[in-house]
Design an enzyme around this catalytic site. Structure first.
Site, short mmCIF file in Angstrom:
data_model
loop_
_atom_site.label_atom_id
_atom_site.label_comp_id
_atom_site.label_asym_id
_atom_site.label_seq_id
_atom_site.Cartn_x
_atom_site.Cartn_y
_atom_site.Cartn_z
N ALA A 33 0.83 -1.21 0.00
CA ALA A 33 0.00 0.00 0.00
C ALA A 33 0.87 1.26 0.00
CB ALA A 33 -0.92 -0.01 1.21
N ASP A 36 2.40 1.67 -3.39
CA ASP A 36 1.39 2.19 -4.33
C ASP A 36 1.18 3.69 -4.14
OD1 ASP A 36 1.10 -0.28 -5.36
OD2 ASP A 36 -0.75 -0.77 -4.29
N LYS A 115 19.91 -24.26 -13.00
CA LYS A 115 19.63 -23.94 -14.41
C LYS A 115 18.13 -23.72 -14.52
CE LYS A 115 20.49 -25.27 -19.14
NZ LYS A 115 19.18 -24.78 -19.58
#
Ligand code: I6G
Length: 668
Positions: A33, A36, A115
């Protein structure tokens, strides 16, 4: 204006830092949050001042309009491929070859890493700025997919400025992959939307990188590990491990399992260690890569036409193989579920012989259109029952036969039914002989009562010869009768009798699991036992109390109470007790040293110092609780390498995070 410029710069620095912590180091410092909020503020400012937008701004990851197609780009230095090896002898031969080539008898230092089963790409940074990204293509030229690669959050748009100088030009290679959890979610979403699903994470990563609309790529949570250099200008590196260190300094993500080893034998040990970890990693790997660590040695060894002489992939045994469906049968499980099972021409998958694969249910057979006689791809992963991935349609013979599950139970002829909302057919005959056989096999199995020697075949014989007709009869068996069975004899009979004797005092939690109650697996059996501490209390438990136990939901509670309310089950337990079964609740409590009463631990990531099972026992032996999910009630999250969403959640909730070493230190 000047203030805005300063704020924009600060926001970008903050976002870059937190993005690096989250996506590259797997060590988030702020909540989603909060991230954001910073991101929205930056977008807002850039909208007001478009002249201040730069190509490396975090807002510029998701590009503009869809592309018409991809341009072709030539790699400055060809992107080679790797030779493969499949056993220790081939690896030793590789090592000896290099010693001959470099005319030395000294042990080499190798760098070993997983790999990735992903897609090879190249990233070009000029003065620290990402200017181009491309696929490997044919090794000489690939497709320019910069816009798509920019959407991958773990690829820095500009290199981090540390003590280490930023090269004027840097061309690095890496492997883009789809983390397994994100891949599963993607397929779930696609299925729900009626779209075709991807066969495996590798295909979905390839499809995602070739999206012409980068906004679609951005929605898919791809990741990357960097493992090589094409061109580097302005910085001198002596070893591959120096290069990896530099990558990390510049904000490029390196696989945390990478290890430097002295000599081939130590390097091979890392291969086996990674093979063991394979299932617990959050992404798919198909082997390990060994490289000479010294760059001088790499130069001296040189390259062949398509692959370096100084590197090799030591592949894991394949987990997918093709074989033929010889027959499909309906198998009745211990709970009455009737499952179609494909009998296969035996094939080794991941080093284990596979003869059967589940087809789950009729819908699955129809969806995959699996027919008897078909050539199919089978897959196994860890302890999971092997399954059929797909039919190789090009190999279908005219004689291939469709299969439909029977209407009646193959064991007792009882009509089958399909409960509403379920995909499986069920036999609800309480006396169905197949259900009985399967419940006895389960009862005796390893995680349950662990009756050594009592496997599928012997259970079938005991039933057939009518020496037993219920689970409880096991505890009334006479040695003489067992000894008379074909291929048994005195010694085997005695061994079986002592295995049964030993099981009389099995731990209560294993007995509860052994009863084969629907939805009661090993973990649930353990938490229920820890709560009630006696068989009698478990038998009399009410739904209301059961659901107060963490990790016991209404479905489990209903299943347990239903089981113990049935006359048939009550008398089974009664008869077992009469047969001398006395399951014990032992806290196996360790009273000395630190105690964990009231504490809850969660273990996550690929633990290197102990197994998850042992770790949980360390905790429960000392009065603590081991849980599989992080919540506000979690006291400690113990995180091994590769920890992902649980670590993130713990940070968000402010739960203390321990390394394995810190956890071990708590025990002393
Ligand atoms: O395809 C590759 C995967 C991983 C590689 C590779 C690698 O290192 C971890 N390294 C080299 C040198 C090459 N291909 C050619």
């Amino acid at each position: 204006m000047q203030d805005n410029k300063i704020e924009i710069t600060e926001l970008r620095e903050k976002l870059d830092f937190h993005s690096y912590q989250y996506y590259v180091l797997d060590n988030p410092q702020i909540s989603d949050a909060e991230y954001d909020r910073l991101f929205r503020r930056l977008s807002e400012l850039e909208e007001q001042h478009p002249e201040l937008i730069t190509a490396d701004s975090p807002t510029q990851r998701v590009g503009g309009a869809p592309l018409e197609g991809f341009n072709t780009v030539r790699h400055t230095v060809p992107m080679l491929s790797l030779d493969n090896a499949f056993n220790d002898e081939e690896m030793v031969a590789f090592d000896e070859r290099l010693k001959r080539l470099l005319e030395t008898e000294e042990e080499f230092e190798y760098i070993v890493e997983p790999k990735m089963d992903g897609i090879a790409v190249e990233l070009v940074y000029v003065n620290g700025q990402l200017v181009q990204g491309s696929t490997r293509g044919d090794g000489l030229q690939g497709e320019e997919i910069t816009a798509n690669l920019k959407t991958i959050a773990s690829i820095p748009l500009k290199l981090r400025d540390n003590e280490l100088a930023i090269p004027s030009r840097l061309e690095v290679r890496g492997e883009v992959f789809y983390p397994t959890a994100a891949f599963r979610q993607l397929n779930k979403d696609r299925e729900a939307a009626g779209e075709p699903t991807f066969v495996n994470p590798r295909n979905s990563a390839a499809g995602t990188l070739r999206q012409l609309d980068p906004r679609i790529t951005a929605k898919r949570l791809l990741d990357i590990f960097i493992h090589g250099i094409g061109v580097i200008e302005g910085v001198e590196l002596k070893t591959q491990s120096d290069a990896y260190f530099a990558f990390q300094q510049w904000g490029l993500k390196v696989n945390p399992f990478t290890k430097v080893c002295a000599g081939m034998q130590n390097a091979i040990a890392v291969y086996y260690n990674l093979l063991e970890k394979r299932e617990s990693l959050p992404y798919e790997i198909d082997g390990t890569v060994f490289k000479l660590n010294s760059i001088e040695h790499q130069r001296a060894a040189g390259i062949r036409s398509r692959s370096p002489r100084w590197a090799i992939a030591y592949k894991f045994p394949a987990q997918q193989e093709t074989t033929i469906v010889e027959e499909i049968i309906a198998q009745v499980g211990r709970t009455g579920a009737v499952t179609p099972v494909a009998l296969l021409k035996p094939v080794f998958v991941g080093g284990v012989e596979v003869r059967r694969a589940t087809l789950h249910n009729q819908d699955e057979i129809d969806r995959k259109d699996v027919r008897i006689g078909d050539t199919v791809v089978v897959q196994r992963a860890g302890d999971v029952i092997p399954e059929i991935v797909k039919v190789v349609e090009s190999k279908r013979q005219k004689s291939a036969k469709k299969y439909t599950l029977p209407r009646n139970c193959p064991a007792c002829s009882n009509p089958l039914f399909r409960p509403e909302g379920e995909a499986v057919l069920r036999c609800d005959n309480p006396d169905c002989p197949a259900q009985l056989r399967e419940s006895i096999i389960h009862f005796a199995s390893k995680g349950a009562m662990d009756i050594d020697g009592l496997g599928e075949k012997l259970v079938a014989v005991l039933l057939e010869k009518k020496l037993i007709s219920s689970i409880a009869d096991l505890y009334f068996l006479q040695k003489e009768n067992v000894a008379e069975l074909d291929r048994m004899g005195d010694k085997s009979a005695e061994n079986l009798m002592s295995a049964i004797e030993k099981s009389r005092t099995a731990p209560l939690e294993r007995f509860l699991f052994a009863l084969g109650i629907r939805h009661v697996g090993e973990h649930v059996a353990r938490v229920v036992t820890q709560h009630f501490k006696s068989l009698e209390k478990i038998q009399n438990a009410a739904v209301e109390e059961l659901i107060t136990i963490h990790e016991v939901g209404p479905q489990v509670a209903a299943s347990l109470t239903h089981f113990f309310s049935q006359e048939k089950n009550k008398s089974l337990v009664q008869k077992l007790l009469e047969g001398g079964l006395a399951p014990v609740y032992s806290e196996s409590r360790i009273e000395s040293g630190p105690q964990f009463d009231g504490m809850t631990f969660v273990f996550t990531g690929a633990l290197e110092k102990f197994t998850r099972k042992d770790a949980e026992k360390f905790v429960t032996d000392r009065g603590g609780r081991a849980s599989s999910s992080v919540s506000k009630k979690t006291s400690y999250l113990v995180a091994g390498p590769g920890a992902g969403s649980k670590l993130q959640k713990a940070k968000e909730l402010g739960v203390a995070v321990l390394t394995e070493d810190a956890f071990l230190a708590m025990l002393t």
